[in-house]
Write a protein that holds these residues in place. Structure first.
Motif, mmCIF file in Angstrom:
data_model
loop_
_atom_site.group_PDB
_atom_site.id
_atom_site.type_symbol
_atom_site.label_atom_id
_atom_site.label_comp_id
_atom_site.label_asym_id
_atom_site.label_seq_id
_atom_site.Cartn_x
_atom_site.Cartn_y
_atom_site.Cartn_z
ATOM 1 N N SER A 40 0.831 -1.214 0.000
ATOM 2 C CA SER A 40 0.000 0.000 0.000
ATOM 3 C C SER A 40 0.864 1.263 0.000
ATOM 4 C CB SER A 40 -0.951 -0.026 1.202
ATOM 5 O OG SER A 40 -0.240 -0.221 2.392
ATOM 6 N N TRP A 74 1.505 5.750 0.548
ATOM 7 C CA TRP A 74 1.536 6.646 1.707
ATOM 8 C C TRP A 74 0.436 7.694 1.687
ATOM 9 C CZ3 TRP A 74 1.711 11.218 -0.682
ATOM 10 C CH2 TRP A 74 2.453 11.350 -1.858
ATOM 11 N N LYS A 110 2.498 -4.864 3.527
ATOM 12 C CA LYS A 110 3.708 -4.032 3.439
ATOM 13 C C LYS A 110 3.263 -2.602 3.142
ATOM 14 C CE LYS A 110 6.632 -2.161 1.042
ATOM 15 N NZ LYS A 110 6.872 -0.910 1.780
ATOM 16 N N GLU A 121 7.018 2.875 3.276
ATOM 17 C CA GLU A 121 8.062 3.223 4.256
ATOM 18 C C GLU A 121 7.841 4.620 4.835
ATOM 19 O OE1 GLU A 121 8.276 2.324 1.106
ATOM 20 O OE2 GLU A 121 10.060 3.094 0.087
ATOM 21 N N ALA A 164 2.291 3.712 -7.503
ATOM 22 C CA ALA A 164 2.617 4.355 -8.771
ATOM 23 C C ALA A 164 2.605 3.342 -9.923
ATOM 24 C CB ALA A 164 3.991 5.005 -8.656
ATOM 25 N N THR A 192 5.886 1.491 -10.445
ATOM 26 C CA THR A 192 6.103 0.395 -9.484
ATOM 27 C C THR A 192 5.245 -0.807 -9.880
ATOM 28 O OG1 THR A 192 6.341 2.123 -7.813
ATOM 29 C CG2 THR A 192 6.259 -0.131 -7.020
ATOM 30 N N LEU A 244 -3.421 2.004 -9.679
ATOM 31 C CA LEU A 244 -2.196 2.756 -9.987
ATOM 32 C C LEU A 244 -2.461 4.258 -10.126
ATOM 33 C CD1 LEU A 244 -0.717 0.128 -12.497
ATOM 34 C CD2 LEU A 244 -0.436 0.243 -10.019
ATOM 35 N N CYS A 247 -4.998 9.760 -5.539
ATOM 36 C CA CYS A 247 -4.910 9.280 -6.928
ATOM 37 C C CYS A 247 -6.038 9.835 -7.777
ATOM 38 C CB CYS A 247 -4.932 7.762 -6.944
ATOM 39 S SG CYS A 247 -6.363 7.096 -6.070
ATOM 40 N N GLU A 292 1.696 12.371 -14.121
ATOM 41 C CA GLU A 292 1.082 12.560 -12.799
ATOM 42 C C GLU A 292 2.029 13.365 -11.911
ATOM 43 O OE1 GLU A 292 0.928 9.230 -10.019
ATOM 44 O OE2 GLU A 292 -1.165 9.715 -9.605
HETATM 45 P P1 NAD Z 1 4.944 3.790 -4.800
HETATM 46 O O1 NAD Z 1 4.643 2.956 -5.994
HETATM 47 O O2 NAD Z 1 6.233 4.496 -4.720
HETATM 48 O O3 NAD Z 1 4.881 2.901 -3.462
HETATM 49 C C1 NAD Z 1 3.731 2.128 -3.159
HETATM 50 C C2 NAD Z 1 4.160 0.930 -2.337
HETATM 51 O O4 NAD Z 1 4.972 0.088 -3.152
HETATM 52 C C3 NAD Z 1 4.991 1.273 -1.113
HETATM 53 O O5 NAD Z 1 4.639 0.412 -0.058
HETATM 54 C C4 NAD Z 1 6.396 0.982 -1.586
HETATM 55 O O6 NAD Z 1 7.288 0.671 -0.542
HETATM 56 C C5 NAD Z 1 6.154 -0.236 -2.445
HETATM 57 N N1 NAD Z 1 7.198 -0.549 -3.417
HETATM 58 C C6 NAD Z 1 8.083 0.295 -4.003
HETATM 59 N N2 NAD Z 1 8.906 -0.408 -4.829
HETATM 60 C C7 NAD Z 1 8.512 -1.701 -4.766
HETATM 61 C C8 NAD Z 1 8.955 -2.896 -5.379
HETATM 62 N N3 NAD Z 1 9.969 -2.917 -6.241
HETATM 63 N N4 NAD Z 1 8.312 -4.055 -5.090
HETATM 64 C C9 NAD Z 1 7.276 -4.064 -4.233
HETATM 65 N N5 NAD Z 1 6.821 -2.961 -3.603
HETATM 66 C C10 NAD Z 1 7.425 -1.794 -3.872
HETATM 67 O O7 NAD Z 1 3.707 4.772 -4.654
HETATM 68 P P2 NAD Z 1 3.542 5.938 -3.593
HETATM 69 O O8 NAD Z 1 4.445 7.039 -3.978
HETATM 70 O O9 NAD Z 1 3.593 5.354 -2.222
HETATM 71 O O10 NAD Z 1 2.017 6.357 -3.833
HETATM 72 C C11 NAD Z 1 1.623 7.312 -4.759
HETATM 73 C C12 NAD Z 1 1.149 6.652 -6.032
HETATM 74 O O11 NAD Z 1 0.087 5.753 -5.747
HETATM 75 C C13 NAD Z 1 0.587 7.643 -7.020
HETATM 76 O O12 NAD Z 1 0.998 7.287 -8.315
HETATM 77 C C14 NAD Z 1 -0.913 7.456 -6.882
HETATM 78 O O13 NAD Z 1 -1.676 7.846 -8.008
HETATM 79 C C15 NAD Z 1 -1.003 6.001 -6.633
HETATM 80 N N6 NAD Z 1 -2.271 5.662 -5.975
HETATM 81 C C16 NAD Z 1 -3.228 5.012 -6.681
HETATM 82 C C17 NAD Z 1 -4.460 4.728 -6.085
HETATM 83 C C18 NAD Z 1 -5.570 4.021 -6.822
HETATM 84 O O14 NAD Z 1 -6.503 3.591 -6.178
HETATM 85 N N7 NAD Z 1 -5.496 3.887 -8.132
HETATM 86 C C19 NAD Z 1 -4.681 5.114 -4.762
HETATM 87 C C20 NAD Z 1 -3.670 5.782 -4.086
HETATM 88 C C21 NAD Z 1 -2.459 6.044 -4.687
#
Ligand code: NAD
Length: 489
Positions: A156, A158, A182, A185, A236, A239, A258, A291, A393
């Motif tokens: 999930s 942040w 998970k 961070e 994201a 990711t 995403l 998002c 974004e």
């Molecule tokens: P992020 O992708 O950086 O991190 C999300 C999670 O993935 C964190 O727990 C992170 O530690 C983990 N992560 C990072 N690298 C990884 C890997 N290689 N393997 C497994 N896990 C990994 O996203 P963020 O910056 O925390 O959140 C913002 C993003 O989330 C924005 O793009 C937003 O649009 C999106 N978002 C989408 C929705 C939706 O419902 N569509 C909702 C909320 C946020």
């Protein structure tokens, strides 16, 4: 360390125990840049233990509970979260700097609501039955039973930490799975409180495990683990692409929520004041870190001048400050790293030739907050649809306003994005609302509102915004798969 500490050391919760680690990293308060706690990063051995414990728990008392017993336990989780609500509120604010208003009205109540809603839906979720007749006159009864996927990794982000973690943990548990959560961070604190709640209400060991750590360090080990049966991820798009490659070896079910690059369309027949207030809300809520937030506004030429002037006034009136200060709507962004990213987009907008209607910088407080991650609400105009600022974004409190002349034109321009999550329409013409809504390439359309959620409704995106739908029966269909049983009569 700050007095508002949820806990000085945040630990993983594995096999029913909080466990220390050989590696810790700092948790920083985005209000003033001060350290608030240290977070244990799980190592591979601990991830193995969590996965094995979850697998074991599937065969233990948890696996033998009836659906109603399981759902009663989920209600106990919700009850305890409500009893400890103030701690959840304080922890979420400490990690994110969100305003008290946002945390009190959305983030924390929705955490408990997710457990109640999915528990109640799971009680009545049923399979299918068919009587089959063959050409030779034989008959058979086909019926399906819903079977949990097994060990589900929930990853999930942040931006709405507790809300989005429980959006997945609750239906996964309601369906009888065991979970490895998970969280991001950046925001581990409410996840640790959730683990404490699980412990307090007697969720059997191994059913809920919490793995803390940086995604880039530990993510691959978790998602490609041979004993993890499914991965459900919000975060994201980049990711998501990475995780998709990691899970492909195991051909596991995935659910991806995403990123987005969402538009609002304000038609000439809109109720102007409602549209202005709605677009201000959809752009600036949670500092633009939802998002679903609007980053592009298309306004009809006839009302454009009035609309832009009123939107500017709304942005100017937003109170920025300490999260718990009376009347504050915007706190800081979540981290320095994210502040730098959003500021880089403000700079890119300048470089691409944007006109800044308001904002574009960092507010000055002349106190500790100048070391925090604050940023000004910003409205820009004058860029082409294909400029990077209008395609990527940003995830900050900024929108670009463009003018349009007719309906077909605006539909085409709104769809000109690699993302497809959400769109808000502002119009008093009900035929137009019905006509335009299905033509927008997104998973969610709001008309004369934004972020109004029914937990039974399908939620998700198309294109780079995700794979699959969650919410209501869509979540239950993802977290449990039907096994068809065919009996010859
Ligand atoms: P992020 O992708 O950086 O991190 C999300 C999670 O993935 C964190 O727990 C992170 O530690 C983990 N992560 C990072 N690298 C990884 C890997 N290689 N393997 C497994 N896990 C990994 O996203 P963020 O910056 O925390 O959140 C913002 C993003 O989330 C924005 O793009 C937003 O649009 C999106 N978002 C989408 C929705 C939706 O419902 N569509 C909702 C909320 C946020």
């Amino acid at each position: 360390m700050s007095a508002s500490l949820p806990h000085p050391l945040l630990h993983c919760y594995i096999d029913g125990q909080f466990v220390a680690s050989d590696c810790y990293f700092d948790n920083i308060n985005p209000v003033n840049g001060q350290k608030i706690s240290e977070i244990a990063e799980a190592n591979n051995r601990q991830i193995d233990m969590a996965v094995q414990s979850a697998r074991q728990a599937l065969k233990g008392p948890w696996g033998k509970l009836t659906v109603n017993q399981r759902c009663d336990l989920l209600h106990k989780i919700a009850d305890r979260m409500v009893e400890r609500q103030q701690e959840f509120i304080d922890a979420e604010i400490a990690d994110t700097g969100k305003s008290l208003h946002q945390v009190q009205t959305i983030d924390i109540p929705r955490g408990a609501a997710n457990f109640r809603a999915f528990a109640d839906m799971a009680r009545t979720h049923s399979g299918e039955t068919f009587i089959t007749e063959t050409p030779s006159g034989e008959k058979a009864l086909n019926y399906s039973v819903n079977k949990p996927l097994g060990v589900v990794a929930v990853i999930s982000p942040w931006n709405l930490p507790l809300l989005l973690a429980t959006w997945k943990v609750a239906p996964a548990l309601a369906c009888g799975n065991c979970v490895i959560l998970k969280p991001s961070e950046e925001t581990s604190s409410t996840a640790v409180l959730l683990a404490q709640v699980m412990d307090e209400v007697g969720v059997p060991k191994g059913v809920f495990n919490l793995i803390l750590g940086r995604g880039k360090h530990i993510g691959d080990y978790l998602t490609s683990h041979a004993s993890v049966d499914a991965v459900t991820f919000t975060g994201a798009s980049a990711t998501g692409q990475h995780i998709m490659r990691a899970v492909s070896q195991g051909v596991k079910p995935i659910s991806f929520e995403l990123g987005g690059k969402n538009s609002a369309i304000v038609f000439a027949d809109a109720d102007l004041d409602k549209a202005v207030a709605g677009v201000a809300r959809s752009t600036f809520t949670n500092c633009g870190q939802v998002c679903l937030c609007t980053e592009k506004v298309f306004v009809h030429r006839e009302i454009a001048d009035d609309f832009i002037e009123k939107l500017k006034q709304q942005a100017a009136a937003i109170k920025i400050g300490y999260p718990k200060e009376e009347g504050v709507l915007l706190g800081p962004l979540v981290s320095k790293q994210h502040q730098e990213k959003v500021l880089a987009y403000y700079q890119l907008a300048k470089d691409e030739g944007a006109n800044f209607i308001i904002g574009g910088g960092v507010p000055k407080f002349h106190d500790e907050r100048d070391q925090g991650c604050y940023i000004e609400p910003t409205i820009i105009s004058g860029l082409e649809d294909n400029n990077r600022v209008n395609q990527e974004e940003i995830f900050g409190p900024i929108c670009h306003v463009s003018i349009f002349d007719d309906e077909d034109e605006v539909i085409e321009r709104v769809n000109n994005t690699p993302y497809g999550l959400a769109c808000a329409l502002w119009t008093e013409n009900v035929s137009r609302a019905h006509r335009v809504s299905p033509q927008i390439d997104v998973g969610l359309v709001w008309v004369n509102t934004w972020f109004l959620r029914d937990l039974r409704a399908p939620f998700g995106g198309v294109k780079l915004s995700g794979i699959g739908r969650e919410g209501g029966k869509h979540s239950l269909n993802f977290y449990a798969e039907p096994v068809n049983i065919c009996i010859k009569i």
